[in-house]
Design an enzyme around this catalytic site. Structure first.
Site, PDB file in Angstrom:
ATOM      1  N   ARG A   1      -5.616  18.825  44.173  1.00 33.57           N
ATOM      2  CA  ARG A   1      -5.901  20.026  44.947  1.00 33.57           C
ATOM      3  C   ARG A   1      -7.234  20.643  44.525  1.00 33.57           C
ATOM      4  O   ARG A   1      -7.551  20.703  43.341  1.00 33.57           O
ATOM      5  CB  ARG A   1      -4.806  21.071  44.688  1.00 33.57           C
ATOM      6  CG  ARG A   1      -3.460  20.735  45.307  1.00 33.57           C
ATOM      7  CD  ARG A   1      -3.515  20.811  46.813  1.00 33.57           C
ATOM      8  NE  ARG A   1      -4.041  22.090  47.271  1.00 33.57           N
ATOM      9  CZ  ARG A   1      -3.291  23.171  47.485  1.00 33.57           C
ATOM     10  NH1 ARG A   1      -1.996  23.120  47.295  1.00 33.57           N
ATOM     11  NH2 ARG A   1      -3.847  24.302  47.888  1.00 33.57           N
TER      12      ARG A   1
ATOM     13  N   HIS B   1      -1.693  16.342  32.729  1.00 30.47           N
ATOM     14  CA  HIS B   1      -1.157  17.684  32.471  1.00 30.47           C
ATOM     15  C   HIS B   1       0.347  17.682  32.216  1.00 30.47           C
ATOM     16  O   HIS B   1       0.902  18.695  31.796  1.00 30.47           O
ATOM     17  CB  HIS B   1      -1.481  18.611  33.652  1.00 30.47           C
ATOM     18  CG  HIS B   1      -2.935  18.959  33.715  1.00 30.47           C
ATOM     19  ND1 HIS B   1      -3.435  20.113  33.163  1.00 30.47           N
ATOM     20  CD2 HIS B   1      -4.005  18.286  34.208  1.00 30.47           C
ATOM     21  CE1 HIS B   1      -4.741  20.151  33.342  1.00 30.47           C
ATOM     22  NE2 HIS B   1      -5.115  19.047  33.969  1.00 30.47           N
TER      23      HIS B   1
ATOM     24  N   ASP C   1       8.333  19.911  29.450  1.00 28.95           N
ATOM     25  CA  ASP C   1       7.156  20.558  30.035  1.00 28.95           C
ATOM     26  C   ASP C   1       5.917  20.048  29.308  1.00 28.95           C
ATOM     27  O   ASP C   1       5.898  20.022  28.071  1.00 28.95           O
ATOM     28  CB  ASP C   1       7.270  22.087  29.825  1.00 28.95           C
ATOM     29  CG  ASP C   1       6.592  22.874  30.943  1.00 28.95           C
ATOM     30  OD1 ASP C   1       5.710  22.309  31.606  1.00 28.95           O
ATOM     31  OD2 ASP C   1       6.957  24.049  31.141  1.00 28.95           O
TER      32      ASP C   1
ATOM     33  N   ASP D   1     -15.748 -13.674  15.851  1.00 30.60           N
ATOM     34  CA  ASP D   1     -15.004 -12.701  16.660  1.00 30.60           C
ATOM     35  C   ASP D   1     -14.074 -11.792  15.866  1.00 30.60           C
ATOM     36  O   ASP D   1     -13.463 -10.902  16.440  1.00 30.60           O
ATOM     37  CB  ASP D   1     -14.153 -13.421  17.696  1.00 30.60           C
ATOM     38  CG  ASP D   1     -12.881 -13.950  17.070  1.00 30.60           C
ATOM     39  OD1 ASP D   1     -12.980 -14.727  16.088  1.00 30.60           O
ATOM     40  OD2 ASP D   1     -11.803 -13.543  17.507  1.00 30.60           O
TER      41      ASP D   1
END
Ligand code: ADQ
Length: 750
Positions: free
Chosen positions: A12, A174, A383, A690
């Site tokens: 958004r 988030h 959350d 390597d």
């Protein structure tokens, strides 16, 4: 010259475009991220090295008709420095309502039973991420720094990287990143797609250390990438994973309490509620927020503490969210039923225990609520962070007030002075409320003073700046910029010197350098093509070739029989000149092997796919064919375990590529290479390796030597090659006459 910009990309935009007949209206939203970023990007004191400009790319919040898109585009740019990505209604339906909110959101918040796994959702998710990528290609410049936000756009970093390999990309999630057992519930194609999508970024940020760790685990287990102190090796790139706990606009909330209109609203509310103690509950309506659990906890508190009846009020503000999704509609009904039940059970004519409002509030009303509430009750079941908890503490100007906070919120890591509870236990919530109601004023001030100091320092600007500074420090596509890939300039200098020189030393490692790794060592036999290239190099009388490897003598004799080159076996413990005999570099006592072998065998038994290799002067525990995470964990444990045994003996425990090797200290590829260096006055030296054991070799070479490390890991070598295929292309070109040398494009598909 155009200045460099930061391009923020989120689902958004920080405003919604509303079409009202002919009129187009832009309603600005005041979310934490939008406010924080705006403050940061427009501040001259941000400390960011060069950025002064920013662009925000995202969906404008509604379906915009074709005929007005141009107008929306130009106004968005002029008034909000934004670039809209237009989505159709169907895009929004299956992408936003569907995959984002009915698949990822429930799963990442540990509600797998709410998650829907619908192929049409996934397809739309891919399509919308592609639309974002296409729009971005129109909007961005090659030297922009792109910062992508949140779970709606997890495929975007990779999509963008494919088109713009050199662009700098950051990603911040988030919401929580779940543990492997939850993440794996996503079908294979989706979960790989999401991880690969995210790994297109140079820096991936999370709110807490745990989320980052779960992410890294998933990457290791599902994609098998190696990880070293916050850095993942993804093909030839390094991707950094970091913790950036998000803060709030502290000043805005802290100062709000003093504003006349906030004061007035607070006083009006106080008049209505009288002396009642206020417990505040504020969130978007979401099952992850634990609103029902909160109500049950409050009910339990009233049951067990009758002395508080009539003296305490719970104000419950719920912001409408995700309307139309069945799980959310059902929840609204259940909340309203429970509020009614508790009010009916305990309420009196003069006292309503719960005041419930289902709406969004303007900032000043929210601030007034924070300012007048004695307690904030924040009980999410899961959350990512939870900004409400931080906003409440920040608004308490006189530092009183008690925060009761769920341990399942990321914010609990930043606010440990709160009363921390587990929301799954109504009695625990009830006890916490009682403690909060009775907490002495000095104790409230003591706790809030500490939390406010922290929130003031780590505010949203600091959060965004921390992320961006880390991102700007990353070199796009490769963190270690000082080590160059084989590019045109290097290639030119190297071939020129090669063809001019008369005495050349060429040293190669074998596994991972000349051939790719195989599950079992015996499967990595040299191909006829490789032998041809080595022979062709060795046939040039100016060249002296050495193969310096960890392999044993017998294997080297068998595989390279007849190729005119020197050999160093077991990382230099054995040395053999061309046409000479094997010689021991340093005589070693060997009784230690018998003591260590049983330990290694025990670890091999415990980890399916792991096995032990015994060489003359070393023993190796391999885990290439084991489950990557289990292998790595056991390797760490084994290395620890071995330290105890090897401390008193002159042994070295070496962590190679998917192997742990124990060998005599001081004997290494570096000391082996010295033997050849001492033999001749070489005017050209090339060394390619390597892994960690090759670093000894690089260190032993003169500074001017052309040293190459294969892959993206940290190194002392001067240059890099991407993989064994590129090594062979490169060596093939060396065998070609100077006038026939191909352009770099054919040598090295960068
Ligand atoms: P959210 O799930 O939306 O955010 P949260 O972090 O609490 O959760 O942020 C909510 C925001 O909405 C707060 O800034 C708050 O002020 C505002 N708000 C809440 N109720 C309101 C009301 N009644 N009226 C007006 N405003 C209200 C997601 C993640 C979180 C993470 C944030 C930021 O789910 O875990 O903290 O992103 O990363």
């Amino acid at each position: 010259m155009e200045s460099k910009r930061i391009v923020v990309v989120s689902n958004r935009l920080p405003f919604t475009v509303v079409q009202d007949g002919e009129r187009i209206q832009f309603d600005e939203s005041v979310g934490g991220v939008a406010t924080g970023l705006r403050a940061l990007l427009t501040s001259s004191q941000s400390g960011l090295p060069h950025e002064s400009e920013y662009l925000w790319v995202g969906w404008p919040g509604s379906t915009i008709k074709d005929e007005v898109r141009d107008e929306v585009r130009s106004r968005a740019l002029a008034e909000f420095s934004s670039f809209p990505v237009f989505l159709s209604e169907q895009d929004v339906e299956n992408f936003y309502q569907g995959f984002c909110n009915e698949t990822i959101w429930p799963l990442f918040h540990y509600f797998p039973t709410y998650a829907r796994f619908d192929e049409a959702y996934w397809e739309q998710y891919r399509k919308v991420n592609e639309s974002f990528s296409v729009s971005l290609l129109d909007a961005i410049r090659p030297d922009d720094t792109v910062w992508i936000h949140d779970y709606h756009l997890m495929l975007l970093p990779h999509l963008l990287r494919k088109s713009l390999p050199k662009i700098r990309i950051g990603f911040f999630l988030h919401i929580p990143f779940p543990q492997f057992e939850i993440f794996r519930l996503l079908p294979g194609k989706w979960r790989r797609g999401i991880l690969e999508g995210l790994l297109g970024a140079d820096l991936i940020g999370f709110h807490t250390h745990d989320y980052g760790e779960y992410f890294v685990r998933c990457v290791q287990r599902i994609l098998g990438c190696a990880h070293h102190i916050g850095q993942l090796t993804v093909g030839d790139r390094l991707v950094k994973v970091g913790t950036f706990p998000m803060g709030i606009d502290f000043k805005k909330f802290h100062d709000a309490a003093n504003h006349a209109d906030v004061q007035k609203e607070k006083e009006d509310l106080q008049k209505t509620l009288g002396d009642s103690r206020i417990i505040l509950s504020v969130d978007r309506q979401d099952y992850s927020k634990g609103i029902l659990h909160r109500l049950q906890g409050f009910e339990a508190m009233l049951e067990t503490n009758p002395e508080w009846l009539g003296k305490v009020t719970l104000i419950m503000l719920v912001v409408p969210s995700r309307i139309g999704i069945a799980d959310y509609e059902g929840m609204k009904k259940r909340i309203e039923e429970l509020v009614g039940k508790i009010n009916g059970r305990f309420g009196t004519i003069s006292w309503t225990p719960i005041i419930y409002q289902y709406r969004s509030l303007p900032f000043q009303s929210l601030a007034a609520m924070y300012a007048m509430s004695h307690i904030a009750l924040v009980t999410p079941l899961r959350d990512g962070m939870n900004l409400v908890a931080k906003e409440y503490v920040a608004t308490r100007h006189d530092k009183t007030g008690v925060l009761v906070l769920s341990e399942m919120a990321g914010a609990s890591k930043d606010l440990p002075e709160a009363i921390i509870i587990n929301p799954n236990n109504r009695e625990e919530i009830a006890d916490a409320l009682k403690t909060a109601l009775e907490m002495p004023r000095e104790e409230q001030i003591r706790r809030n003073a500490i939390m406010q100091n922290r929130l003031r320092r780590y505010d949203v600007t600091r959060w965004a700046m921390g992320f961006l500074v880390e991102l700007l420090a990353a070199s796009p596509g490769d963190k270690e910029s000082h080590v160059q890939w084989l590019e045109a300039a290097v290639w030119g200098a190297l071939t020129e010197q090669y063809h001019r020189s008369a005495r050349r030393l060429l040293i190669f490692d074998y596994d991972g350098t000349l051939v790719p790794f195989a599950a079992f060592p015996e499967l990595a036999k040299p191909t006829p093509a490789l032998l041809r290239i080595l022979r062709s190099l060795a046939d040039d009388s100016r060249n002296e070739l050495v193969l310096a490897t960890g392999r044993d003598r017998a294997t080297l004799d068998q595989w390279f029989n007849g190729v005119p080159m020197g050999l160093a076996a077991e990382h230099g413990a054995w040395i053999k000149e061309w046409n000479g005999e094997w010689k021991v570099q340093q005589p070693l006592p060997l009784n230690w092997k018998a003591r260590l072998l049983p330990i290694l065998e025990m670890y091999a038994d415990r980890v399916p796919g792991a096995f032990v290799e015994e060489k003359d002067f070393s023993v190796v525990w391999h885990y290439r064919a084991a489950d990557p995470e289990r292998g790595r964990e056991a390797a760490r444990e084994l290395a620890d375990h071995l330290l105890v045994f090897t401390a008193s003996i002159d042994l070295q425990v070496l962590r190679g590529n998917k192997a742990i090797e124990i060998r005599k200290a001081g004997v290494n590829k570096g000391s082996a290479v010295q033997q050849w260096l001492a033999k001749n006055d070489f005017d050209f030296i090339l060394a390619i390796g390597d892994d960690l054991t090759d670093e000894d070799m690089f260190a032993a070479l003169p500074q001017w030597a052309f040293s190459f490390r294969v892959g993206a890991a940290r190194t002392r070598a001067r240059f890099r090659l991407r993989n064994p295929v590129e090594v062979l292309q490169f060596l093939t070109q060396l065998t070609v006459a100077p006038d026939k040398v191909a352009s770099l494009e054919r040598v090295s598909p960068v």
